[in-house]
Enzyme design. Sequence first.
Site, PDB file in Angstrom:
ATOM      1  N   ASP A  47       0.817  -1.210   0.000  1.00 40.79           N
ATOM      2  CA  ASP A  47       0.000   0.000   0.000  1.00 40.79           C
ATOM      3  C   ASP A  47       0.856   1.268   0.000  1.00 40.79           C
ATOM      4  O   ASP A  47       1.853   1.367   0.731  1.00 40.79           O
ATOM      5  CB  ASP A  47      -0.905   0.015   1.233  1.00 40.79           C
ATOM      6  CG  ASP A  47      -1.802  -1.216   1.322  1.00 40.79           C
ATOM      7  OD1 ASP A  47      -1.382  -2.287   0.874  1.00 40.79           O
ATOM      8  OD2 ASP A  47      -2.910  -1.091   1.858  1.00 40.79           O
ATOM      9  N   HIS A  49      -0.855   4.672  -0.254  1.00 41.15           N
ATOM     10  CA  HIS A  49      -1.713   5.626   0.458  1.00 41.15           C
ATOM     11  C   HIS A  49      -1.284   7.088   0.358  1.00 41.15           C
ATOM     12  O   HIS A  49      -1.027   7.765   1.359  1.00 41.15           O
ATOM     13  CB  HIS A  49      -1.858   5.211   1.919  1.00 41.15           C
ATOM     14  CG  HIS A  49      -2.848   4.098   2.124  1.00 41.15           C
ATOM     15  ND1 HIS A  49      -4.153   4.166   1.646  1.00 41.15           N
ATOM     16  CD2 HIS A  49      -2.730   2.889   2.733  1.00 41.15           C
ATOM     17  CE1 HIS A  49      -4.787   3.060   1.956  1.00 41.15           C
ATOM     18  NE2 HIS A  49      -3.946   2.250   2.599  1.00 41.15           N
ATOM     19  N   ASP A  83      -4.358   0.068  -3.236  1.00 43.35           N
ATOM     20  CA  ASP A  83      -4.397   1.129  -2.228  1.00 43.35           C
ATOM     21  C   ASP A  83      -3.283   2.142  -2.453  1.00 43.35           C
ATOM     22  O   ASP A  83      -2.508   2.469  -1.553  1.00 43.35           O
ATOM     23  CB  ASP A  83      -4.340   0.565  -0.809  1.00 43.35           C
ATOM     24  CG  ASP A  83      -5.710   0.120  -0.296  1.00 43.35           C
ATOM     25  OD1 ASP A  83      -6.648   0.039  -1.120  1.00 43.35           O
ATOM     26  OD2 ASP A  83      -5.842  -0.147   0.907  1.00 43.35           O
ATOM     27  N   ASN A 118      -9.087  -2.085  -1.935  1.00 43.72           N
ATOM     28  CA  ASN A 118     -10.394  -1.673  -1.421  1.00 43.72           C
ATOM     29  C   ASN A 118     -10.577  -0.158  -1.463  1.00 43.72           C
ATOM     30  O   ASN A 118     -11.689   0.336  -1.700  1.00 43.72           O
ATOM     31  CB  ASN A 118     -10.607  -2.194   0.004  1.00 43.72           C
ATOM     32  CG  ASN A 118      -9.640  -1.631   1.014  1.00 43.72           C
ATOM     33  OD1 ASN A 118      -8.421  -1.771   0.869  1.00 43.72           O
ATOM     34  ND2 ASN A 118     -10.144  -0.999   2.067  1.00 43.72           N
ATOM     35  N   HIS A 119      -9.504   0.617  -1.294  1.00 45.22           N
ATOM     36  CA  HIS A 119      -9.670   2.069  -1.309  1.00 45.22           C
ATOM     37  C   HIS A 119      -9.989   2.592  -2.714  1.00 45.22           C
ATOM     38  O   HIS A 119     -10.730   3.575  -2.848  1.00 45.22           O
ATOM     39  CB  HIS A 119      -8.431   2.751  -0.724  1.00 45.22           C
ATOM     40  CG  HIS A 119      -8.455   2.767   0.778  1.00 45.22           C
ATOM     41  ND1 HIS A 119      -8.907   3.840   1.509  1.00 45.22           N
ATOM     42  CD2 HIS A 119      -8.126   1.809   1.682  1.00 45.22           C
ATOM     43  CE1 HIS A 119      -8.833   3.555   2.801  1.00 45.22           C
ATOM     44  NE2 HIS A 119      -8.365   2.326   2.925  1.00 45.22           N
ATOM     45  N   HIS A 193      -4.904  -7.811  -3.207  1.00 47.20           N
ATOM     46  CA  HIS A 193      -4.839  -6.797  -2.156  1.00 47.20           C
ATOM     47  C   HIS A 193      -5.121  -7.383  -0.779  1.00 47.20           C
ATOM     48  O   HIS A 193      -4.349  -7.200   0.160  1.00 47.20           O
ATOM     49  CB  HIS A 193      -5.827  -5.660  -2.431  1.00 47.20           C
ATOM     50  CG  HIS A 193      -5.744  -4.573  -1.403  1.00 47.20           C
ATOM     51  ND1 HIS A 193      -4.628  -3.788  -1.257  1.00 47.20           N
ATOM     52  CD2 HIS A 193      -6.620  -4.167  -0.442  1.00 47.20           C
ATOM     53  CE1 HIS A 193      -4.819  -2.940  -0.257  1.00 47.20           C
ATOM     54  NE2 HIS A 193      -6.011  -3.149   0.250  1.00 47.20           N
TER      55      HIS A 193
END
Length: 313
Positions: A47, A49, A83, A118-119, A193
């Site tokens: 990830d 982010h 993500d 998921n994001h 993920h």
Amino acid sequence: MREPESAPETKAASKTPPAASASAPSIPPLSERLSRPAPERLVAIGDLHGDLEKTRRVLRLAGAIDANDAWIGGKLMVVQTGDEIDRGDDDRRILDLIEKLKGDAKKAGGELIALVGNHELMNVGFDFRYVTPGAFKAFTDITASDPNTAAFLAQLDPSARGRAAAFAPGGRYATLLAERPLMIKVGDSIFVHGGILPKHASYGLDRMNDEVRAWLTGKKEKPPQVVVAEDGPVWSRAFSIPGEEKCALLDESLRALGAKRMVMGHTVQKGGVTDACDRKAWRIDVGLSHYYDGPVQALEIKGDTLTPLKESG
């Protein structure tokens, strides 16, 4: 307000604009979109982010780019497990950089594969709980071209409309995400993920990808429930903190997929890249973004040799 670091993100009901077993069964061979032969060298990255500086550092650690963001990896394959967005201000710049590098890698004989996390799907469902003010501002230049979508977006806070237009099904960035798979099998490794359960294999990985793609491009009103459920492949934490029972479940999945190991992000590993279940589960979300302030690490795979990569110093 920043949520406590130990609190996992939760699912929320999506807002949708007007439509524009005992043993795991074997599954048919995956399509070319979801499978690749093993390269000489592969580096998996977790990830990101919304932290561009850390994204550049981990790509340099992998040997993929130089200080000017030019691809220097040659035939290197990089798999980023989703993500890229939320929790930081730089998510649009990261999405754009990854897309640029995908083309550069291909020209050099390598490949960069970015998965959907998921994001990414949360944003397409207008779940913006983890979007920073700076990340909203980055999308203010984007407007909806579809009248129905534009009318829907008019109901949102003005600060969110550009981002919503970008990620709305059929929007510019949702369409970009539609080109990214939910999972990929490379040689003996399956990358995802969250985690792939036996029931996901039975449902069909290509089927899931096709249905998600149809939603992202605005051809389908909703995503498949099997994907966005609490134990869907982008949400599952079954193998992130596994016990003996979960390791047995992982074995079922790997048998069905014809793989030796599963590599996943999604759940921060405070000790860095970790393995479990006799090295069959590899967890590569190290919380490298400034939100979590984790280390810059990745996982190198050469044949059956897996080595965590760490920044020196």
